[in-house]
Design an enzyme around this catalytic site. Structure first.
Site, PDB file in Angstrom:
ATOM      1  N   CYS A 187      -1.675   5.705   9.940  1.00 31.24           N
ATOM      2  CA  CYS A 187      -0.466   5.021  10.440  1.00 31.24           C
ATOM      3  C   CYS A 187      -0.844   3.681  11.053  1.00 31.24           C
ATOM      4  CB  CYS A 187       0.200   5.823  11.547  1.00 31.24           C
ATOM      5  SG  CYS A 187       0.656   7.459  11.087  1.00 31.24           S
TER       6      CYS A 187
ATOM      7  N   CYS B 147       3.504   8.423   1.349  1.00 27.44           N
ATOM      8  CA  CYS B 147       3.987   7.425   2.308  1.00 27.44           C
ATOM      9  C   CYS B 147       4.134   6.102   1.562  1.00 27.44           C
ATOM     10  CB  CYS B 147       2.966   7.324   3.445  1.00 27.44           C
ATOM     11  SG  CYS B 147       3.381   6.070   4.657  1.00 27.44           S
TER      12      CYS B 147
ATOM     13  N   GLU C 148       0.825  -1.202   0.000  1.00 30.24           N
ATOM     14  CA  GLU C 148       0.000   0.000   0.000  1.00 30.24           C
ATOM     15  C   GLU C 148       0.862   1.255   0.000  1.00 30.24           C
ATOM     16  OE1 GLU C 148      -4.068  -1.741   1.923  1.00 30.24           O
ATOM     17  OE2 GLU C 148      -2.799  -0.595   3.253  1.00 30.24           O
TER      18      GLU C 148
ATOM     19  N   CYS D  42       0.748  -2.693  15.609  1.00 30.90           N
ATOM     20  CA  CYS D  42       0.791  -2.348  14.177  1.00 30.90           C
ATOM     21  C   CYS D  42       0.152  -3.448  13.346  1.00 30.90           C
ATOM     22  CB  CYS D  42       2.240  -2.139  13.746  1.00 30.90           C
ATOM     23  SG  CYS D  42       2.391  -1.723  11.995  1.00 30.90           S
TER      24      CYS D  42
ATOM     25  N   CYS E  42       5.860  -5.433  15.962  1.00 32.51           N
ATOM     26  CA  CYS E  42       5.418  -4.408  16.917  1.00 32.51           C
ATOM     27  C   CYS E  42       3.944  -4.670  17.230  1.00 32.51           C
ATOM     28  CB  CYS E  42       5.609  -3.006  16.349  1.00 32.51           C
ATOM     29  SG  CYS E  42       7.338  -2.641  16.000  1.00 32.51           S
TER      30      CYS E  42
ATOM     31  N   CYS F 150       6.027  -7.153   7.286  1.00 33.92           N
ATOM     32  CA  CYS F 150       7.096  -6.705   8.178  1.00 33.92           C
ATOM     33  C   CYS F 150       7.411  -7.833   9.152  1.00 33.92           C
ATOM     34  CB  CYS F 150       6.667  -5.456   8.948  1.00 33.92           C
ATOM     35  SG  CYS F 150       8.027  -4.698   9.874  1.00 33.92           S
TER      36      CYS F 150
HETATM   37  N1  SAH Z   1       9.087   0.037  10.414  1.00 35.19           N
HETATM   38  C1  SAH Z   1       9.251   1.465  10.350  1.00 35.19           C
HETATM   39  C2  SAH Z   1       8.424   2.096   9.280  1.00 35.19           C
HETATM   40  C3  SAH Z   1       6.924   2.052   9.508  1.00 35.19           C
HETATM   41  S1  SAH Z   1       6.461   3.613  10.054  1.00 35.19           S
HETATM   42  C4  SAH Z   1       8.958   2.055  11.718  1.00 35.19           C
HETATM   43  O1  SAH Z   1       8.479   1.336  12.589  1.00 35.19           O
HETATM   44  O2  SAH Z   1       9.253   3.212  11.951  1.00 35.19           O
HETATM   45  C5  SAH Z   1       4.856   3.426  10.624  1.00 35.19           C
HETATM   46  C6  SAH Z   1       4.616   4.307  11.818  1.00 35.19           C
HETATM   47  O3  SAH Z   1       3.276   4.141  12.280  1.00 35.19           O
HETATM   48  C7  SAH Z   1       5.516   3.912  12.946  1.00 35.19           C
HETATM   49  O4  SAH Z   1       5.879   4.986  13.737  1.00 35.19           O
HETATM   50  C8  SAH Z   1       4.598   2.984  13.689  1.00 35.19           C
HETATM   51  O5  SAH Z   1       5.033   2.740  14.967  1.00 35.19           O
HETATM   52  C9  SAH Z   1       3.284   3.728  13.612  1.00 35.19           C
HETATM   53  N2  SAH Z   1       2.138   2.865  13.884  1.00 35.19           N
HETATM   54  C10 SAH Z   1       2.087   1.539  13.738  1.00 35.19           C
HETATM   55  N3  SAH Z   1       0.882   1.066  14.082  1.00 35.19           N
HETATM   56  C11 SAH Z   1       0.146   2.129  14.452  1.00 35.19           C
HETATM   57  C12 SAH Z   1      -1.206   2.280  14.862  1.00 35.19           C
HETATM   58  N4  SAH Z   1      -2.019   1.246  14.958  1.00 35.19           N
HETATM   59  N5  SAH Z   1      -1.631   3.516  15.153  1.00 35.19           N
HETATM   60  C13 SAH Z   1      -0.803   4.573  15.007  1.00 35.19           C
HETATM   61  N6  SAH Z   1       0.468   4.499  14.592  1.00 35.19           N
HETATM   62  C14 SAH Z   1       0.945   3.272  14.322  1.00 35.19           C
END
Ligand code: SAH
Length: 367
Positions: free
Chosen positions: A343, A109, A96, A123, A120, A116
């Site tokens: 995000c 973005c 996406e 996410c 985390c 991934c």
């Molecule tokens: N792997 C990299 C790039 C992805 S960035 C990283 O972790 O930085 C995606 C961003 O969105 C990251 O800051 C991640 O922590 C955040 N994110 C992930 N899941 C989310 C959610 N459910 N709500 C808000 N932000 C989220």
């Protein structure tokens, strides 16, 4: 570069790669800049339209090279103007890409991996599992396609003014293919974005940070999400390998090596998990007086998520605590939520391999 029978996807090559390619077929290196301008600055993908190439070269190129892009399979536009594209990269996998227009900028973005591997906890991409790295062509191809879909306009009036690697995947675990794409984004004869308008976001792959400084020193965002190792070990598991002290040390070194003013720290606000006053105070102790900016992200829910979004009042209290310690703090506005483009909501379509989280069959749940 040796010419073989398999056509070279020129989209995989940055300027140096293109120079090597042309040298390998007995052409002068300046052809590299010409092609790069046609493809990336002007959005042209048909060799026969590249009028400053010799007639011979225009005839030869289609036999030995091609420009192969991901395929857009779905486009959605949010009521707030955010766009999301689902792009197929092979028979089983989609990624996406999201465009977020604002008054003074337009941010694209992009994704760097199919799924991934980092797991985390908050996410949704992580829940899809991991399939593979994207190629340089698939990474820069997202920028090329989005520019075309948004109406390709040359530098002065373009709609994409910034690119963030905050889509699916962990870019520092795929730096070998991400770096040439970054170089194309900042090259004046390609997208011409300038390195402060391109941001790579990492969950904290410490050795990759120093490599990035050497390969292509763009702006850096770090997904911190917790102010102590005990909590971060749990919600950002890569912390067990690279704990906070090591991560921050690599960040401060990056500001010097990359000559950038500051690191942006992302912090997703999870109700009752990481949003207390004490957490804010711990963060202050980590970041006060450092070249750091905080970006608080209200948690975006997704089906099956085990967390909730912090109360608005708690987010404000958190922000004020940081701001009182002179840490510049902004709260990220949630955009594109109605089309699951916010995000952490990007799931694409991932055929997970050998992981405990397996994608549901046909799981394009976001669309
Ligand atoms: N792997 C990299 C790039 C992805 S960035 C990283 O972790 O930085 C995606 C961003 O969105 C990251 O800051 C991640 O922590 C955040 N994110 C992930 N899941 C989310 C959610 N459910 N709500 C808000 N932000 C989220």
């Amino acid at each position: 570069m040796q010419h073989t029978d398999t056509p070279t996807n020129l989209l995989d090559l940055d300027l140096n790669g293109l120079k090597a390619f042309f040298e390998g077929i007995g052409e002068r290196p300046f052809r590299a800049t010409q092609i790069q301008k046609w493809v990336h600055e002007l959005g042209v993908s048909d060799f026969s339209a590249m009028t400053n190439l010799s007639v011979d070269l225009r005839a030869k190129l289609p036999e030995i090279a091609h420009l192969r892009f991901p395929e857009i399979v779905l486009h959605k536009e949010s009521t707030d103007g955010t766009h999301k594209w689902l792009m197929r990269v092979d028979s089983g996998n989609c990624i996406e890409t999201v465009f977020i227009p604002e008054d003074d900028r337009g941010t694209l973005c992009i994704s760097s991996q199919v799924g991934c591997a980092l797991d985390c906890q908050f996410c949704s991409t992580a829940k899809q599992g991991f399939n593979r790295n994207l190629s340089t062509a698939e990474i820069i191809g997202q920028v090329w396609l989005a520019a075309r879909e948004l109406g390709h306009v040359r530098h002065a009036n373009r709609r994409i003014t910034n690119v963030v690697l905050m889509g699916m995947g962990e870019p520092l675990l795929n730096l070998e293919r991400v770096a040439p794409a970054l170089r194309l984004m900042i090259d004046d004869n390609a997208y011409g974005l300038g390195r402060k308008r391109v941001t790579l976001s990492t969950a904290g792959v410490v050795p990759g940070i120093a490599k990035l400084a050497r390969e292509c020193p763009v702006a850096l965002a770090v997904s911190l999400h917790a102010p102590n190792d005990a909590l971060r070990d749990e919600i950002v598991p890569i912390n067990r390998k690279y704990p906070i002290a090591q991560l921050l040390e690599a960040c401060w070194r990056y500001t010097e090596e990359a000559s950038i003013e500051q690191i942006t720290f992302e912090y997703v606000m999870l109700a009752g998990i990481n949003d207390s006053l004490e957490h804010a105070r711990q963060l202050v102790r980590l970041l006060r007086g450092k070249p750091a900016k905080m970006n608080l992200i209200p948690f975006n829910p997704f089906p099956g998520a085990a967390y909730g979004r912090s109360e608005h009042a708690d987010i404000l209290r958190f922000r004020d605590t940081l701001a009182a310690a002179d840490i510049v703090t902004i709260t990220r506005k949630t955009r594109g939520e109605d089309i699951s483009a916010a995000c952490g909501q990007l799931v694409g379509q991932v055929q997970a391999r050998g992981r405990r989280h397996r994608a549901q069959p046909g799981a394009v749940t976001a669309l």
